[in-house]
Every structure is written in structure tokens, then in C-alpha cells.
Design a protein around this motif. Structure first.
Motif, PDB file in Angstrom:
ATOM      1  N   ILE A  10       0.892  -1.318   0.011  1.00 16.22           N
ATOM      2  CA  ILE A  10       0.095  -0.090   0.125  1.00 16.22           C
ATOM      3  C   ILE A  10       0.736   1.393  -0.005  1.00 16.22           C
ATOM      4  CG2 ILE A  10      -2.073  -1.048   0.978  1.00 16.22           C
ATOM      5  CD1 ILE A  10      -0.991   0.040   3.901  1.00 16.22           C
ATOM      6  N   PRO A  11       0.355   2.410  -0.395  1.00 12.38           N
ATOM      7  CA  PRO A  11       1.276   3.559  -0.545  1.00 12.38           C
ATOM      8  C   PRO A  11       1.849   4.155   0.604  1.00 12.38           C
ATOM      9  CG  PRO A  11      -0.829   3.835  -1.855  1.00 12.38           C
ATOM     10  CD  PRO A  11      -1.012   2.560  -0.934  1.00 12.38           C
ATOM     11  N   THR A  12       0.995   3.802   1.822  1.00 18.84           N
ATOM     12  CA  THR A  12       1.407   4.321   3.299  1.00 18.84           C
ATOM     13  C   THR A  12       1.612   3.084   3.829  1.00 18.84           C
ATOM     14  OG1 THR A  12      -0.005   6.174   3.184  1.00 18.84           O
ATOM     15  CG2 THR A  12       1.025   5.467   5.421  1.00 18.84           C
ATOM     16  N   PRO A  13       3.094   2.646   4.294  1.00 19.38           N
ATOM     17  CA  PRO A  13       3.422   1.361   5.177  1.00 19.38           C
ATOM     18  C   PRO A  13       2.775   1.434   6.392  1.00 19.38           C
ATOM     19  CG  PRO A  13       5.287   2.598   3.889  1.00 19.38           C
ATOM     20  CD  PRO A  13       4.290   3.642   3.906  1.00 19.38           C
ATOM     21  N   ARG A  14       2.753   0.184   6.818  1.00 18.95           N
ATOM     22  CA  ARG A  14       1.969  -0.121   8.314  1.00 18.95           C
ATOM     23  C   ARG A  14       3.036  -0.112   9.276  1.00 18.95           C
ATOM     24  NH1 ARG A  14      -2.361  -4.606   8.729  1.00 18.95           N
ATOM     25  NH2 ARG A  14      -2.455  -3.477  10.563  1.00 18.95           N
ATOM     26  N   ARG A  15       2.796   0.432  10.387  1.00 16.66           N
ATOM     27  CA  ARG A  15       3.664   0.217  11.689  1.00 16.66           C
ATOM     28  C   ARG A  15       2.572  -0.140  12.888  1.00 16.66           C
ATOM     29  NH1 ARG A  15       6.667   1.123   7.971  1.00 16.66           N
ATOM     30  NH2 ARG A  15       7.990   2.798   7.690  1.00 16.66           N
ATOM     31  N   ALA A  16       3.151  -1.533  13.138  1.00 19.01           N
ATOM     32  CA  ALA A  16       1.937  -2.177  14.087  1.00 19.01           C
ATOM     33  C   ALA A  16       2.981  -2.555  15.163  1.00 19.01           C
ATOM     34  CB  ALA A  16       1.390  -3.212  13.558  1.00 19.01           C
ATOM     35  N   PRO A  48      16.680   0.978   4.793  1.00 18.35           N
ATOM     36  CA  PRO A  48      15.347   1.238   3.755  1.00 18.35           C
ATOM     37  C   PRO A  48      14.171   0.797   4.358  1.00 18.35           C
ATOM     38  CG  PRO A  48      16.334  -1.012   3.422  1.00 18.35           C
ATOM     39  CD  PRO A  48      17.220  -0.157   4.504  1.00 18.35           C
ATOM     40  N   LEU A  49      13.488   1.897   5.023  1.00 16.58           N
ATOM     41  CA  LEU A  49      12.210   1.584   5.814  1.00 16.58           C
ATOM     42  C   LEU A  49      10.967   2.267   5.122  1.00 16.58           C
ATOM     43  CD1 LEU A  49      13.350   1.675   9.549  1.00 16.58           C
ATOM     44  CD2 LEU A  49      12.674  -0.282   8.230  1.00 16.58           C
ATOM     45  N   GLY A  50      11.177   3.143   3.971  1.00 16.75           N
ATOM     46  CA  GLY A  50      10.360   4.102   3.404  1.00 16.75           C
ATOM     47  C   GLY A  50       9.338   3.401   2.753  1.00 16.75           C
ATOM     48  N   LYS A  51       9.610   2.110   2.316  1.00 15.32           N
ATOM     49  CA  LYS A  51       8.311   1.483   1.475  1.00 15.32           C
ATOM     50  C   LYS A  51       8.183   0.054   2.282  1.00 15.32           C
ATOM     51  CE  LYS A  51       9.323   3.771  -3.006  1.00 15.32           C
ATOM     52  NZ  LYS A  51       9.521   3.563  -4.149  1.00 15.32           N
ATOM     53  N   ALA A  52       8.506  -0.060   3.550  1.00 15.46           N
ATOM     54  CA  ALA A  52       8.354  -1.533   4.196  1.00 15.46           C
ATOM     55  C   ALA A  52       7.258  -1.362   5.041  1.00 15.46           C
ATOM     56  CB  ALA A  52       9.707  -1.941   4.612  1.00 15.46           C
ATOM     57  N   ASP A  53       6.586  -2.431   5.376  1.00 11.72           N
ATOM     58  CA  ASP A  53       5.792  -2.607   6.683  1.00 11.72           C
ATOM     59  C   ASP A  53       6.613  -3.034   7.664  1.00 11.72           C
ATOM     60  OD1 ASP A  53       3.545  -1.667   5.187  1.00 11.72           O
ATOM     61  OD2 ASP A  53       3.061  -3.818   4.718  1.00 11.72           O
TER      62      ASP A  53
END
Length: 461
Positions: free
Chosen positions: A320-326, A349-354
């Protein structure tokens, strides 16, 4: 003889803290609550003159200090929090959320005190359950004793009558908000009733040298229900903490006139009752024989006690465009800061990773000392490489990427060495705080970039 003069006037009282005033105000002058001040009818103001002294003051050196010696409850973790045990005449308020284990623990304490072999008599008064219900729980947790008496009462005069008839060494009241006095207006649990009930029980405890345990309800925000003066009247305030879905229960003293307030008792809530945990670290470490990427162990301090806790991380490509942070067991805002520092300072490299983060065993980590372990767990998950077996990390992470020392480093290292950890990643400059325990190698890191390189280097171990 005492002489009294009295006048009568209308009064208003805060329902949150019990603060009184002669006129209505919109905001309480004590607890600053809005809309909590209401009229309570006539208030009698009295002045009392001096009277004859029956027990004159004595020199402090002639006071018998043995009357304040603590007696063990039979539950080691509870004794740790109380400062050695229960002092005769002491009044202890035990507070916590519903279902967290207060009644189970105090019933176990009551039974152990009755079986101590010292001829102690215990009276357990339940205002929420019948005597038959309490007996069923006692049988389930093996808390039966010949000198343990049960009573299901909600009237203060009847409770005091039971105390007069049995003359117990220990009194347990579950809970103070369910007992009411017929001499005070209002239903059980309101400000006036709680104040009157508590004051009467304290007077009985002090005059008889009877240790007393009071169970207290809590409000939505976790504070103790009833007037704030309740906490000032009692000698010890003990708070139960723990996640409803976790086995761990922490008991800490908020106020203690007979001991320290920086000790924490650890308990395991199981089907057979609540059991003390002298060594609780095993609850929060996975017991797999193979190390996997995305895991790191840290040492957190609960009071003076170091507890080993494992942090697990999973990093996956976002769809998804906005990666999740759980997160689970970690503060989400703190985790967001750590991820931002990793992205900016360590080029992760965390910009496009959940990113998913969790602790083992349901424990909650709020101490900044766990920052380094969270960062290394995320870095390990990104590179899909595990840390060396037997590694542990602790340290606070700054926005500039620097690692800051934390308190209690010698205790953390000693506990890690005792549990078999062989390498500790810590902030630079901590070796000067004390000797390093044998069997553990301390790796000092000035910033997060060097810590990641040291922990995940192919040449490690």
C-alpha cells in the motif's frame, strides 16, 4: 473535659477527591475536576478544647520498636513489595483493575498467614461474594486453613462486630467500596461512606495491633476510586498491574511507610491461582534452539530487578502507498522515532516497508533502555540475518543517532551473565560504572550505525 461549639451552614463537596467548600464552584480547588462539586446538605463545624491526656508522650528512646517489626505473609514476592512483611496495626490498600488477581492473592496471603504456625487468626470479609464462593476459590488455589474465618458482610457495624468477636491478627476486607455505614448518608462507595469506613477500620487496626488489607477499586484512568484522602490515611498503597491477556502480574508499592517504594513483585496468574516468580525472565524469552532474524533480547529494570525481555521484529515490503507500523507491548510513538532514526542515521530502507514489532510474553516495555534492542531487531529483520547467539542489547537512542547510557548497568550485566548471555551491546562509556561480570563480553557502541555493524558483522562471534 472537652468543650465544643458548633455552627451549621450549607456545604458543597467534590465527588472525586472529597474537597469541601461553603459555596458552589464549577471547578474543584483540590483536584481541578470540572462539574464534580455538589451540595451535600448541612455541614457542622466544630471546635474542640484541650482535654486530659490519658497516655502522656514518652522519650523517643523509650518507644518499643519491636511493635513495628514486620511479620512475613508467606508470599515472598508480596513481602518484597511490603518491605519484609506486614507490620502489626498497619493498613494496606491493594488497588487494581477488576479480574487482575487482587482477591486471589489476598486469599492466598490470608491462608498462609493462618497456616504459619504462629497461632495467627485471620478474618476475611467479602462484600462482593458469598462465603460459599470464596470457599470454592480457596479450594481451587489450596488456601484452606483452620484459623481462617470467612464472612460476607457489607455493613460496617457488623464487620466491626465480627472483629470484636474473633479478635483476628489479620483482617482482609474485599472491598472497601462495598462496605457502608448506617450513620452516614449515601450509598456504599461514595466519598462520605468510603472516608467513614476507612477511618473506622484504621482506628480498629491501630487500637488492636491488627494488620489490615483493604481491596480498592480503580477508575477508568487507573487511579484509585474514592476520595484522595483514602491514600493519605492508609500506611501502604499497593498497585496491581498487568495485561489481562498476559500471565504476568506486577505488584508495586506506590506508598510505603515501612519500606522502600522501588521494589516490584512478580506473579504468574494461572489456573491454580497466583504464584510468585522470583525469576520471571523465562516468561519473556522464546525457548527456540535456533536463532532467527529479527529478534533481540534486552534487559529492562522493574524497580531494582532486571528482567530479560525479547523483542521481535518483522519487516516486509509494503503493498500500500502508506506502509504499516504495528506494535504490541511497545510505545508506538517511541517506535516511530526509532524507525525514523534508523532510516536517517543508519540508512535503513524503511520508506516502503511494513514494520511489525512485538514483545514475547505480553510484557510492556516503556523504558528508554530498550531502544537499542528495538533498533537491532529491526536491522536484523531488514538484512534477514540473526544476531549472534547469546547477544543482548540495551541503551537509549537519541535523535542524532547517538547511544546514551542508562541506569542500573551493573545489575543488567550481572543478570545477563547469570542467564548465560555472552555478548552485550551497550552505549560507549559504561565500562567505567563498575566491574564487568565474568563470562560476558561488553561491546561499546557510540551510535546506532556502529551498533548495527558490530551486531550484524559477518566476523562477529
Amino acid at each position: 473535659m472537652a468543650s465544643k461549639t458548633s455552627t451549621r451552614q450549607n456545604g458543597f463537596r467534590c465527588s472525586e477527591c472529597g474537597w469541601s467548600t461553603v459555596k458552589w464552584v464549577g471547578r474543584c480547588g483540590e483536584c481541578q475536576s470540572w462539574g464534580s462539586v455538589s451540595e451535600v446538605g448541612a455541614v457542622t463545624v466544630r471546635t474542640t478544647a484541650a482535654t486530659r491526656v490519658d497516655r502522656p508522650a514518652v522519650p523517643i528512646g523509650e518507644v518499643d520498636a519491636r511493635r513495628a517489626e514486620a511479620r512475613t505473609t508467606g508470599v515472598g514476592e508480596f513481602d518484597r513489595v511490603l518491605g519484609g512483611g506486614l507490620v502489626p496495626g498497619a493498613v494496606v490498600l491493594v488497588a487494581g483493575e477488576p479480574g487482575i488477581g487482587k482477591s486471589t492473592l489476598l486469599l492466598d496471603v490470608a491462608a498462609r498467614a493462618a497456616r504459619s504456625g504462629e497461632g495467627r487468626t485471620v478474618l476475611y470479609v467479602s462484600g462482593e461474594e458469598s462465603a460459599a464462593q470464596v470457599r470454592l476459590r480457596a479450594e481451587r488455589i489450596e488456601a484452606m486453613a483452620k484459623t481462617l474465618y470467612l464472612a460476607s458482610e457489607t455493613d460496617l457495624a457488623t464487620v466491626l462486630g465480627q472483629v470484636e468477636a474473633i479478635n483476628p491478627d489479620l483482617l482482609v476486607v474485599d472491598s472497601v467500596q462495598t462496605v457502608s455505614s448506617g450513620e452516614v448518608d449515601g450509598s456504599a462507595g461514595n466519598v462520605s461512606q468510603v472516608r467513614e469506613v476507612t477511618a473506622s477500620l484504621i482506628q480498629a487496626a491501630k487500637s488492636r495491633g491488627m494488620a489490615t488489607l483493604l481491596v480498592g477499586h480503580v477508575t477508568k484512568d487507573g487511579s484509585i476510586a474514592g476520595p484522595r484522602v483514602l491514600e493519605h490515611l492508609v500506611d501502604v498503597v499497593v498497585q496491581f498491574e498487568g495485561d489481562r491477556h498476559s500471565r504476568l502480574r506486577l505488584v508495586r508499592a506506590v506508598k510505603n511507610r515501612y519500606g522502600p517504594t522501588d521494589e516490584v513483585g512478580c506473579f504468574d496468574l494461572s489456573d491454580v491461582g497466583i504464584v510468585g516468580l522470583p525469576d520471571p525472565s523465562g516468561l519473556f524469552l522464546s525457548h527456540g534452539t535456533v536463532t532467527v532474524p529479527g529478534t533481540c533480547v534486552t534487559a529492562t529494570l522493574e524497580g531494582k530487578r532486571p528482567i530479560m525481555t525479547e523483542v521481535q521484529a518483522l519487516v516486509a515490503e509494503s503493498q500500500i502507498p502508506t506502509p504499516r507500523r504495528a506494535t504490541s507491548g511497545l510505545d508506538s510513538s517511541r517506535v516511530a522515532m526509532i524507525l525514523a532514526v534508523l532510516d536517517r542515521r543508519a540508512k535503513a530502507p524503511l520508506g516502503k516497508a511494513d514494520v511489525y514489532l512485538s514483545t514475547v510474553g505480553g510484557v510492556r516495555l516503556s523504558e528508554p533502555a530498550s531502544d537499542l534492542a528495538v533498533a537491532l531487531a529491526v536491522a536484523s529483520a531488514i538484512r534477514d540475518e540473526p544476531l549472534a547467539p547469546g547477544s543482548i542489547a540495551f541503551g537509549e537512542l537519541g535523535l542524532a543517532g547517538e547511544l546514551r547510557p542508562v541506569t542500573g548497568i551493573p545489575r543488567r550485566l550481572a543478570e545477563a551473565a547469570r542467564l548465560g548471555f555472552r555478548r552485550a551491546f551497550v552505549p560507549a562509556g559504561v565500562l567505567g560504572t563498575g566491574p564487568t561480570p565474568e563470562g560476558i563480553q561488553v561491546v561499546e557502541c557510540a551510535d546506532i550505525s556502529r551498533a548495527v555493524v558490530a551486531a550484524l558483522s559477518p566476523a562477529r562471534g
